[in-house]
Design a protein around this motif. Structure first.
Motif, PDB file in Angstrom:
ATOM      1  N   ALA A 179     -17.373  43.157   4.815  1.00 14.82           N
ATOM      2  CA  ALA A 179     -16.345  44.190   4.620  1.00 14.82           C
ATOM      3  C   ALA A 179     -14.961  43.569   4.816  1.00 14.82           C
ATOM      4  O   ALA A 179     -14.226  43.937   5.727  1.00 14.82           O
ATOM      5  N   PRO A 180     -14.607  42.609   3.957  1.00 15.03           N
ATOM      6  CA  PRO A 180     -13.294  41.971   4.130  1.00 15.03           C
ATOM      7  C   PRO A 180     -12.148  42.908   3.761  1.00 15.03           C
ATOM      8  O   PRO A 180     -12.339  43.857   2.995  1.00 15.03           O
ATOM      9  N   SER A 181     -11.000  42.604   4.286  1.00  8.88           N
ATOM     10  CA  SER A 181      -9.817  43.349   3.882  1.00  8.88           C
ATOM     11  C   SER A 181      -9.575  43.025   2.408  1.00  8.88           C
ATOM     12  O   SER A 181      -9.862  41.921   1.937  1.00  8.88           O
ATOM     13  N   THR A 182      -9.035  43.998   1.678  1.00 16.66           N
ATOM     14  CA  THR A 182      -8.841  43.794   0.239  1.00 16.66           C
ATOM     15  C   THR A 182      -7.747  42.759  -0.034  1.00 16.66           C
ATOM     16  O   THR A 182      -7.542  42.372  -1.178  1.00 16.66           O
ATOM     17  N   PRO A 213     -20.326  40.525  14.302  1.00 15.58           N
ATOM     18  CA  PRO A 213     -18.899  40.862  14.368  1.00 15.58           C
ATOM     19  C   PRO A 213     -18.055  39.648  14.760  1.00 15.58           C
ATOM     20  O   PRO A 213     -18.598  38.551  15.007  1.00 15.58           O
ATOM     21  N   ASN A 214     -16.730  39.841  14.823  1.00 16.55           N
ATOM     22  CA  ASN A 214     -15.816  38.870  15.440  1.00 16.55           C
ATOM     23  C   ASN A 214     -15.899  37.452  14.869  1.00 16.55           C
ATOM     24  O   ASN A 214     -15.830  36.489  15.634  1.00 16.55           O
ATOM     25  N   SER A 215     -16.093  37.308  13.603  1.00 17.53           N
ATOM     26  CA  SER A 215     -16.199  35.983  12.942  1.00 17.53           C
ATOM     27  C   SER A 215     -17.290  35.122  13.577  1.00 17.53           C
ATOM     28  O   SER A 215     -17.201  33.894  13.564  1.00 17.53           O
ATOM     29  N   SER A 216     -18.324  35.756  14.149  1.00 15.32           N
ATOM     30  CA  SER A 216     -19.352  34.970  14.845  1.00 15.32           C
ATOM     31  C   SER A 216     -20.234  34.196  13.865  1.00 15.32           C
ATOM     32  O   SER A 216     -20.884  33.225  14.243  1.00 15.32           O
ATOM     33  N   LEU A 217     -20.249  34.623  12.613  1.00 16.61           N
ATOM     34  CA  LEU A 217     -21.038  33.894  11.614  1.00 16.61           C
ATOM     35  C   LEU A 217     -20.119  33.092  10.687  1.00 16.61           C
ATOM     36  O   LEU A 217     -20.338  31.909  10.465  1.00 16.61           O
ATOM     37  N   TYR A 218     -19.112  33.750  10.155  1.00 16.45           N
ATOM     38  CA  TYR A 218     -18.172  33.084   9.229  1.00 16.45           C
ATOM     39  C   TYR A 218     -16.753  33.577   9.470  1.00 16.45           C
ATOM     40  O   TYR A 218     -16.545  34.718   9.844  1.00 16.45           O
ATOM     41  N   LYS A 219     -15.792  32.686   9.146  1.00 13.34           N
ATOM     42  CA  LYS A 219     -14.385  33.088   9.154  1.00 13.34           C
ATOM     43  C   LYS A 219     -14.019  33.675   7.796  1.00 13.34           C
ATOM     44  O   LYS A 219     -14.805  33.585   6.847  1.00 13.34           O
ATOM     45  N   ASP A 261     -18.256  57.790   5.309  1.00 10.49           N
ATOM     46  CA  ASP A 261     -17.599  59.037   5.743  1.00 10.49           C
ATOM     47  C   ASP A 261     -17.245  58.958   7.224  1.00 10.49           C
ATOM     48  O   ASP A 261     -16.159  59.356   7.641  1.00 10.49           O
ATOM     49  N   TYR A 262     -18.185  58.427   7.993  1.00 12.76           N
ATOM     50  CA  TYR A 262     -17.955  58.304   9.439  1.00 12.76           C
ATOM     51  C   TYR A 262     -16.759  57.384   9.725  1.00 12.76           C
ATOM     52  O   TYR A 262     -15.827  57.747  10.433  1.00 12.76           O
ATOM     53  N   THR A 263     -16.782  56.189   9.130  1.00 13.68           N
ATOM     54  CA  THR A 263     -15.711  55.203   9.386  1.00 13.68           C
ATOM     55  C   THR A 263     -14.353  55.776   8.995  1.00 13.68           C
ATOM     56  O   THR A 263     -13.376  55.681   9.753  1.00 13.68           O
ATOM     57  N   ASN A 264     -14.303  56.363   7.812  1.00 11.91           N
ATOM     58  CA  ASN A 264     -13.021  56.882   7.341  1.00 11.91           C
ATOM     59  C   ASN A 264     -12.560  58.093   8.151  1.00 11.91           C
ATOM     60  O   ASN A 264     -11.368  58.375   8.213  1.00 11.91           O
ATOM     61  N   SER A 265     -13.504  58.764   8.787  1.00  9.08           N
ATOM     62  CA  SER A 265     -13.111  59.922   9.600  1.00  9.08           C
ATOM     63  C   SER A 265     -12.592  59.503  10.978  1.00  9.08           C
ATOM     64  O   SER A 265     -11.881  60.255  11.623  1.00  9.08           O
ATOM     65  N   ILE A 266     -12.938  58.303  11.433  1.00 12.18           N
ATOM     66  CA  ILE A 266     -12.490  57.900  12.782  1.00 12.18           C
ATOM     67  C   ILE A 266     -11.275  56.964  12.753  1.00 12.18           C
ATOM     68  O   ILE A 266     -10.647  56.739  13.782  1.00 12.18           O
ATOM     69  N   THR A 311     -13.809  48.808  16.816  1.00 12.07           N
ATOM     70  CA  THR A 311     -12.753  49.079  15.821  1.00 12.07           C
ATOM     71  C   THR A 311     -13.382  49.964  14.749  1.00 12.07           C
ATOM     72  O   THR A 311     -14.613  50.085  14.713  1.00 12.07           O
ATOM     73  N   PRO A 312     -12.589  50.542  13.865  1.00 11.49           N
ATOM     74  CA  PRO A 312     -13.217  51.364  12.809  1.00 11.49           C
ATOM     75  C   PRO A 312     -14.265  50.582  11.998  1.00 11.49           C
ATOM     76  O   PRO A 312     -15.373  51.074  11.792  1.00 11.49           O
ATOM     77  N   LYS A 313     -13.931  49.365  11.581  1.00 13.89           N
ATOM     78  CA  LYS A 313     -14.914  48.596  10.791  1.00 13.89           C
ATOM     79  C   LYS A 313     -16.139  48.217  11.626  1.00 13.89           C
ATOM     80  O   LYS A 313     -17.272  48.317  11.151  1.00 13.89           O
ATOM     81  N   GLY A 314     -15.885  47.795  12.862  1.00  9.39           N
ATOM     82  CA  GLY A 314     -16.991  47.421  13.743  1.00  9.39           C
ATOM     83  C   GLY A 314     -17.941  48.587  13.967  1.00  9.39           C
ATOM     84  O   GLY A 314     -19.173  48.443  13.895  1.00  9.39           O
ATOM     85  N   LYS A 315     -17.369  49.752  14.202  1.00  2.45           N
ATOM     86  CA  LYS A 315     -18.196  50.937  14.437  1.00  2.45           C
ATOM     87  C   LYS A 315     -18.917  51.369  13.153  1.00  2.45           C
ATOM     88  O   LYS A 315     -20.057  51.828  13.190  1.00  2.45           O
ATOM     89  N   GLY A 316     -18.225  51.216  12.032  1.00  2.00           N
ATOM     90  CA  GLY A 316     -18.831  51.562  10.744  1.00  2.00           C
ATOM     91  C   GLY A 316     -20.049  50.701  10.460  1.00  2.00           C
ATOM     92  O   GLY A 316     -21.076  51.192   9.994  1.00  2.00           O
TER      93      GLY A 316
END
Ligand code: LMR
Length: 333
Positions: free
Chosen positions: A88-91, A65-71, A265-270, A38-43
């Motif tokens: 990098a939580p959603s705002t 990734p994928n809530s493997s450490l925390y929800k 820059d990379y994440t926001n570009s993809i 996903t964009p965040k995962g790749k970032g």
């Protein structure tokens, strides 16, 4: 004398690799709730790659990734406690900290396109919101984009009446709670990692999310109808534990800042393309029906959800609404 100097030089040479080997890398645990693809995962993975390269291995980034450490909620608590250093939580997820102002970004049809979103976050709105985190021991490093939300259920959601009585999973924002109530549904906050099963078993009837999350979490396999409504925006705040971050050696932090800038820059570009590709893949799967709103249908949603704007003042405060309105050249009420 010359022999002595040579001997100490040789000793220093022998000692140096030993010293280097004894120095443990600084570990940064970076936890997030979405898939790597996903964009965040790749970032996050791009940040890891650049940070480790620029610090020549002095820093090791462990990405979970994928809530493997925390929800969802736990990860912010863990950051404050210092059990994890970067998130990098959603705002939409800062209310448990007592910070509601970020939810202004969840207003329906706030950003007319990606360029408008980008401009707002790079300007005073983004900076002002990050300042809110400081008193909580958290520093904001960057905003990462994940595009616009779609909506889904096991029935087509085309006009506001279609939402009547549906239980809709939301990620945390009371603004989202409010706009789904405006159209007669019953919103429910739930951790991201629990959504697939809740949809599958009927604990909730529907949800909203971006195409990349629908695809990688397989939501589209348990929702018969997805409306490509793009009614609200999903963005992330890349945040760190301030004490940890400020305590890093300045040269290391400089390299990490550089890595973060490039990863951002990379994440926001993809982000846009990743979501377009995900949507194409969902369509190709044939496992759900995609719906697109006509202009009239979109206007009906906008009218029905408009009361959220007046309500928002009591939730997020006038100051952030004024800031956003000024930046976007719009009227809030
Ligand atoms: C959600 O909970 O729906 C999102 O915040 C997940 C994410 O981080 O993209």
């Amino acid at each position: 004398m010359r022999r002595l100097i040579l001997a100490s030089f040789a000793a220093a040479l022998c000692l140096a690799p030993g010293l280097a080997a004894a120095q443990e890398p600084i570990i940064i645990k970076f936890s997030h709730v979405v898939a790597n693809d996903t964009p965040k995962g790749k970032g996050a993975l791009r940040f890891k790659e650049l940070a480790e390269k620029y610090t020549a291995g002095k820093v090791k980034i462990e990405v979970y990734p994928n809530s493997s450490l925390y929800k969802d909620k736990e990860e912010i608590e863990a950051l404050q406690l210092g059990s994890v250093q970067m998130l990098a939580p959603s705002t939409a997820k800062f209310a448990p900290l007592g910070i509601k102002e970020f939810e202004a970004l969840d207003l329906p049809w706030l950003f007319k396109d990606e360029a408008t979103y980008d401009k707002a976050m790079k300007g005073p709105v983004g900076t002002w919101l990050f300042q809110k985190l400081e008193s909580k021991g958290i520093s904001g490093l960057a905003y990462w984009d994940n595009g616009f939300h779609m909506t889904s259920a096991n029935r087509p959601l085309l006009v506001p009446a279609d939402f009547q009585g549906l239980k809709i999973r939301i990620s945390g924002s009371k603004i989202a709670d409010r706009y789904f109530r405006d159209v007669g549904s019953i919103p429910q906050i739930m951790a991201f990692s629990e959504v697939y099963q809740a949809l599958q078993t009927g604990v909730v009837d529907g949800c909203e999310n971006t195409a990349s999350n629908y695809l990688t979490q397989k939501f589209y396999e348990v929702q018969k109808d997805v409306t490509v409504s793009y009614h609200a925006h999903l963005q992330y705040a890349v945040i760190v534990n301030s004490k940890f971050w400020n305590g890093l050696p300045p040269d290391i932090r400089k390299q990490l800042d550089k890595a973060m800038e490039e990863a951002t820059d990379y994440t926001n570009s993809i982000a846009v393309k990743e979501n377009e590709d995900a949507l194409a893949e969902i369509k190709k799967s044939g496992k759900t029906t995609l719906h697109y709103l006509t202009d009239d249908q979109r206007k009906a949603w906008q009218t029905a959800m408009r009361p959220t704007y007046a309500w928002a003042k009591g939730r997020v405060g006038q100051e952030v609404l004024d800031l956003v309105a000024k930046e976007l050249y719009i009227k809030m009420n």
